[in-house]
Design a protein around this motif. Structure first.
Motif: not given
Ligand code: NA
Ligand code: NA
Lengths: 436, 315, 165
Positions: A111-112, A114-115, A152-153, A156-159
């Motif tokens: 998730s950190a 992938s947006g 969570l993608a 959690i940024p980027p999103t």
């Protein structure tokens, strides 16, 4: 024609087409065609529809979808994914539901990077589910945790979804991106607690398989050989983003290319495997994006009828305490989320919601974070949810749509629990941005 | 006066409701004055022409909206010339105009633009939104030469000018602008008007505004030509009069908004920077000349007249 | 006839695969260019977007041949054989009807855009007709594949005999 007649026809039509087994993408296409004929000036509407079909998938923000799918395909077909998994497993020991926890962990890690939760679902689904099924895990503990943590993608940024929300809501993006971090991690923790307790109570859901005693030397050797390279790739990509060399969306391509190179480095890659992986990528990508064309035009049609606006206005004008309005609105949004895509829901409802929230005196960032969680929920609530479709896409005949629905329900409820916590304790959202 | 109204009532058309869409979302602060225009139209036609503004890109994707207007899928469009200027390049004179909307109506530019739009099957009713583009930067500059080789988030209509002064145009998807500014993928962006960048959070990274606004606003109110012709000549006239009045209020409104925003920006630590007077003149000159040069290529026979019609009266 | 169509369908699949590779190459080039060469490739985002749409519609028909599109099987799976077959014929017929209808209107729009010389209002100013054409082309392949499915369902001879007897 009155909007409610059109609406009834639309939903009956869709239900019928799905029922007789028309592929989802083409069922949407059929309903959209009829609807634009009725609403958009007859045949000119159908002509414009063909341009709209092109338009709805020529979006840069969709780029991570094929790239993450390619990543998953390569890691799965060359067996790299399994190696990494084994190596991680050697560290985890005899925790109940360890592979499920691993899934939640990977979801949080990715998730950190992938947006896009669809991209994360496709990657983790193709990579982890076959491995977990092999070890006798039930769908509840394989598909469920992945669908939950892929979300969570978004949290959690980027999103991408978060940025769209912040700009539509007119709140500072920077503050918003900081505000979602604690809720995102909270959600991940809720999943971990749930998986641990459920697996401790019902060990048959996630049978503990025999792991040979491995020496510390072997653990370290495997870690260096299999986990470290992947870790380095992740670190390299994050650095490239931070240094301003690539944007988060572009970095999905870097990730895919890096995994191809890694597979070649391990000497696991043949031309045939590469071709098969690309074929698999085309298959899943086309399938997901075709459904997306249908879903996005479907919501344009619904927007045109004005139903969503009427619904939101109705609930916001009830003379009840503001907090009840807030809760009712969340419920309406959850129902909308069962049938529509997040971006469409946000485009339809935010113009109405934000002034209401401002008037009532709620904190806009707090409300927007709750809304983002709610919108993420829309991607996993049956019957229509892009993450659900993505999961079905990568697993194909290995599971039925019904099994996916059943597996995801506990995680929908956990999302709702998190939603309630955020409503009860606004500090969870507002604490971090207060330092800015 | 009253008898005229009644007489026109008798042989005027049935009340019509026209659907409208906009390129910005319906709640965007920049679109706020459009509600006044809609009310005015309904008022001056005594309810015979109603406008049902359905929304923005959630109804029809922005770059299909002009095609939708032509195909009578929507009847009224709040758009900008950049959405259709390749089909009638002369409309690109609108953003090059140095006049106020009311001056344009007086000196004949308005009529000229109605003619150009007619060739596309749409009726040009008037302008909306005011405010000129400015360049926003992550680092301050002192002279023009510092822009050379700088990577700035751009849009297709700024490319020629940016090329001319050495800026590298970088296209960044809307969802990535914030991060791209933060991490330095681009060193700034260009934006029409002052309201917007702060709300988007872009000023978190870009705190220097090159305070030399160039060009004019290019936003237009259009109606499908067949739908326009369904309206009685009397009502058409009242709509045009009402629009002219709206334009004056609208310009005033956005000027006030810009003033207020400028104050807020300054408070938030955004600096407005100026080049030397000579360099400023070069900068503005090149902004206009490069576009006129382009129009010279595209519509050589019209350029002379368009230049006359858009130039400020020097007296 | 069917063989020829299937071959064209496969060709679409190969084009789609080629486009995925091209997509990776293009984005890599853009990153390298922007950070090192500074050639001003300000058309890459746009190109990427077109390629995503081409990948989708190249894949759409090809995927149908492999029965790769998602459908809800919860109801049809529980039907008795003969209704199952009826559902197959009906669903494929609806698919055929819609895709062939959109193919016709799509080509009509393409010709119209071509005649008017409409280009994209973007950096590349590409002819719109050239881009949009992939939609009716992809849907044409899909409609032919739906047609084959109808024929297959109708021709399930043993099933048909058992049921009518
Ligand atoms: Na993320
Ligand atoms: Na849903």
């Amino acid at each position: 024609m009155e909007w409610y007649i059109v609406l009834t026809l639309i939903f009956l039509g869709l239900a019928f087409l799905f029922g007789i087994g028309v592929p989802v993408a083409f069922a949407f296409l059929a309903v959209n065609t009829v609807a634009v004929f009725l609403l958009w000036n007859g045949t000119s509407g159908i002509e414009l529809l063909t341009m709209d079909l092109f338009q709805s998938v020529s979006l840069f923000s969709l780029l991570p979808i094929p790239m993450f799918i390619l990543m998953g395909e390569i890691m799965f077909r060359t067996g790299i994914g399994a190696y990494v998994f084994e190596a991680l497993g050697k560290w985890l020991g005899a925790l109940p539901g360890r592979l499920s926890l691993l899934a939640v962990g990977s979801g949080t890690l990715f998730s950190a990077l992938s947006g896009s939760s669809v991209a994360s679902t496709a990657l983790l689904g193709s990579l982890l589910v076959p491995e977990m099924e092999k070890k006798g895990y039930s769908h509840n503990m394989s598909i469920g945790p992945i669908l939950g943590s892929a979300g969570l993608a978004t949290m959690i940024p980027p999103t991408a979804l978060g940025v769209i929300l912040a700009s539509l809501a007119g709140i500072p993006v920077g503050h918003f991106l900081v505000a979602i971090v604690i809720p995102g991690l909270l959600l991940a923790s809720i999943f971990v607690v749930y998986v641990t307790i459920r697996c401790a109570l019902q060990p048959e859901l996630a049978p503990s398989y025999h792991v040979e005693k491995v020496s510390m030397a072997e653990r370290i050797k495997d870690t260096v050989k299999y986990i470290l390279p992947i870790g380095l790739i992740v670190a390299a990509i994050v650095s490239l983003i931070m240094l301003g060399i690539a944007t988060p969306t572009e970095s999905a391509v870097l990730g895919a290319v890096a995994v191809v190179l890694l597979a070649a480095f391990y000497k696991r890659l043949s031309y045939r495997l590469l071709y098969e992986s690309l074929q698999g990528t085309l298959k899943t990508t086309a399938m997901i994006l075709m459904i997306m064309t249908g879903a996005s035009i479907f919501s344009q049609v619904l927007s045109f009828t004005g139903i969503t606006e009427n619904l939101i206005l109705y609930f916001s004008e009830l003379s009840i305490p503001p907090i009840l309005v807030l809760i009712l609105l969340q419920m309406v949004l959850i129902v909308l989320g069962c049938f529509l895509e997040p971006v469409s829901i946000m485009m339809m409802t935010l113009p109405l919601l934000m002034p209401i929230i401002g008037a009532v005196g709620f904190d806009k960032i707090w409300f927007s974070v709750i809304l983002l969680l709610n919108m993420q929920l829309a991607t996993i609530t049956p019957p229509f949810g892009m993450d659900l479709f993505a999961m079905k896409g990568v697993l194909a005949d290995k599971v039925s749509m019904g099994q996916i629905y059943r597996a995801v329900i506990p995680f929908i409820l956990l999302n709702v629990v998190c939603l309630v916590l955020l409503i009860m304790f606004p500090q969870l959202v507002l604490w971090l941005p207060s330092f800015m | 006066q009253k008898t005229v109204t009644r007489a026109s009532d008798e042989h005027s058309q049935e009340p019509v409701t026209f659907t409208a869409v906009s390129f910005l979302p319906k709640n965007d602060p920049l679109t706020i004055t459009l509600n006044e225009w809609i009310e005015e139209v309904e008022k001056v036609t005594e309810g015979r022409v109603k406008i049902d503004w359905k929304g923005g890109a959630n109804i029809i994707p922005v770059n299909l909206q002009f095609e939708a207007l032509r195909s009578e899928i929507v009847d009224v469009l709040f758009t900008y010339t950049g959405q259709y200027h390749s089909q009638a390049p002369a409309v690109s004179a609108l953003p090059l105009s140095q006049l106020s909307p009311w001056e344009e109506r007086e000196n004949g530019l308005y009529e000229e633009m109605v003619k150009e739009h007619k060739s596309l099957g749409v009726h040009y009713i008037g302008r909306w939104l005011s405010g000129s583009p400015r360049i926003w930067l992550n680092e301050p500059i002192e002279e023009l030469a510092e822009l050379d080789g700088m990577q700035i988030r751009s849009a297709p209509n700024y490319r020629r000018f940016f090329n001319e002064i050495g800026i590298t145009s970088v296209m960044v998807a809307p969802t990535e602008v914030y991060t791209s500014l933060q991490t330095g993928v681009v060193n700034g962006f260009v934006y029409g008007g002052l309201v917007g960048p702060k709300r988007n959070g872009w000023t978190d990274a870009s705190k220097y505004v090159l305070d030399h606004p160039f060009w004019n606003q290019n936003c237009t109110i259009l109606m499908n030509d067949d739908k326009w012709n369904e309206i009685s000549p009397e009502d058409q006239e009242s709509i045009i009069e009402a629009t002219a009045a709206y334009e004056e209020n609208m310009v005033k409104h956005y000027l006030e908004e810009d003033e207020a925003e400028k104050e807020e920006l300054t408070e938030a630590g955004v600096e407005f920077i100026q080049l030397s007077p000579q360099e400023a003149e070069t900068f503005i000159d090149r902004a206009y000349e490069v576009e006129w040069g382009y129009l010279e290529d595209q519509v050589p026979d019209k350029v002379k007249r368009l230049r006359e019609l858009t130039a400020k009266n020097k007296n | 006839m069917r063989k020829a169509v299937d071959r064209v369908t496969d060709a679409f699949g190969i084009v789609g695969i080629f486009l995925i590779i091209a997509l990776c190459v293009l984005v890599l080039l853009e990153i390298i260019n922007r950070n090192m060469i500074h050639l001003g490739m300000d058309w890459t985002i746009e190109m990427t977007e077109y390629m995503l749409a081409f990948i989708t519609f190249c894949g759409a028909g090809w995927l149908l041949k492999a029965d790769g599109h998602i459908k809800f099987d919860m109801i049809t799976e529980r039907l008795p054989q003969r209704y199952k077959r009826a559902a197959r014929i009906l669903s494929s017929s609806i698919g055929f009807l819609i895709t062939s209808l959109l193919t016709v209107f799509g080509f009509y729009k393409v010709i119209n855009l071509l005649a008017r010389g409409i280009v994209t209002e973007t950096v590349l100013e590409l002819p719109q007709a050239l881009l949009i054409a992939i939609v009716p082309l992809g849907l044409l392949i899909a409609s032919l594949q739906f047609l084959f499915r109808i024929i297959d369902a109708v021709n399930e001879v043993p099933l048909q005999k058992e049921e009518s007897a």
